[in-house]
Motif scaffolding. Structure first.
Motif, short mmCIF file in Angstrom:
data_model
loop_
_atom_site.label_atom_id
_atom_site.label_comp_id
_atom_site.label_asym_id
_atom_site.label_seq_id
_atom_site.Cartn_x
_atom_site.Cartn_y
_atom_site.Cartn_z
N PHE A 205 0.81 -1.21 0.00
CA PHE A 205 0.00 0.00 0.00
C PHE A 205 0.85 1.27 0.00
N THR A 206 2.12 1.14 0.36
CA THR A 206 3.03 2.28 0.26
C THR A 206 3.52 2.46 -1.17
N ILE A 207 3.76 1.36 -1.89
CA ILE A 207 4.33 1.41 -3.22
C ILE A 207 3.28 1.62 -4.32
N LEU A 208 2.05 1.19 -4.09
CA LEU A 208 1.03 1.28 -5.15
C LEU A 208 0.87 2.68 -5.76
N PRO A 209 0.83 3.75 -4.99
CA PRO A 209 0.62 5.05 -5.64
C PRO A 209 1.85 5.61 -6.36
N LEU A 210 3.01 5.02 -6.17
CA LEU A 210 4.22 5.54 -6.80
C LEU A 210 4.17 5.35 -8.32
N GLY A 211 4.53 6.38 -9.04
CA GLY A 211 4.59 6.28 -10.49
C GLY A 211 3.27 6.46 -11.20
N THR A 212 2.23 6.83 -10.48
CA THR A 212 0.94 7.07 -11.12
C THR A 212 0.73 8.56 -11.28
N SER A 213 -0.02 8.92 -12.28
CA SER A 213 -0.29 10.32 -12.56
C SER A 213 -1.79 10.55 -12.58
N LYS A 214 -2.23 11.61 -11.94
CA LYS A 214 -3.65 11.94 -11.92
C LYS A 214 -4.06 12.78 -13.13
N GLU A 215 -3.11 13.29 -13.85
CA GLU A 215 -3.42 14.21 -14.94
C GLU A 215 -4.03 13.47 -16.12
N ARG A 216 -5.28 13.79 -16.38
CA ARG A 216 -5.98 13.25 -17.53
C ARG A 216 -6.75 14.41 -18.14
N HIS A 217 -6.46 14.70 -19.37
CA HIS A 217 -7.02 15.91 -19.97
C HIS A 217 -8.37 15.69 -20.62
N GLU A 218 -8.64 14.51 -21.11
CA GLU A 218 -9.94 14.24 -21.72
C GLU A 218 -10.67 13.18 -20.89
N PRO A 219 -11.98 13.23 -20.88
CA PRO A 219 -12.73 12.22 -20.11
C PRO A 219 -12.56 10.83 -20.71
N PRO A 220 -12.50 9.81 -19.86
CA PRO A 220 -12.35 8.45 -20.38
C PRO A 220 -13.61 8.01 -21.12
N THR A 221 -13.43 7.38 -22.27
CA THR A 221 -14.56 6.93 -23.07
C THR A 221 -14.71 5.41 -23.06
N ASP A 222 -13.77 4.70 -22.45
CA ASP A 222 -13.81 3.24 -22.46
C ASP A 222 -14.39 2.66 -21.18
N GLY A 223 -15.03 3.48 -20.35
CA GLY A 223 -15.61 3.00 -19.10
C GLY A 223 -14.66 3.04 -17.93
N ALA A 224 -13.44 3.53 -18.12
CA ALA A 224 -12.47 3.61 -17.04
C ALA A 224 -12.83 4.76 -16.10
#
Length: 87
Positions: free
Chosen positions: A21-40
């Motif tokens: 649970f300490t390592i899981l968030p490492l290397g992820t980015s919250k920046e998404r400029h367009e809304p997801p269209t594939d149900g994500a």
């Protein structure tokens, strides 16, 4: 202080989950400029790379577990004796 194999494995499992649970968030980015269209979901990472994170979790947890076991065996971090007294 000798401890049983169940306790040794339980301590490793706790170390592994805490490190995961300490390592899981490492290397992820919250920046998404367009809304997801594939149900994500908006917060889901594009590339989670879970295999690398599980391998990293395993070796980091093993190092921490070895340190904890060393501290338990030399007596700096004693575990409580939960067994009832023998008459």
């Amino acid at each position: 202080m000798p401890i049983g194999p169940f306790t040794i494995v339980a301590i490793y499992i706790v170390c592994w989950w805490v490190v995961l649970f300490t390592i899981l968030p490492l290397g992820t980015s919250k920046e998404r400029h367009e809304p997801p269209t594939d149900g994500a979901q908006w917060g889901a990472p594009d590339k989670p790379d879970l295999k690398r994170k599980f391998l990293t979790t395993t070796w980091v947890a093993t190092v921490i577990w070895l340190l904890v076991m060393a501290l338990v065996y030399i007596g700096w971090m004693p575990l409580p004796d939960l067994a009832p007294p023998v008459p």
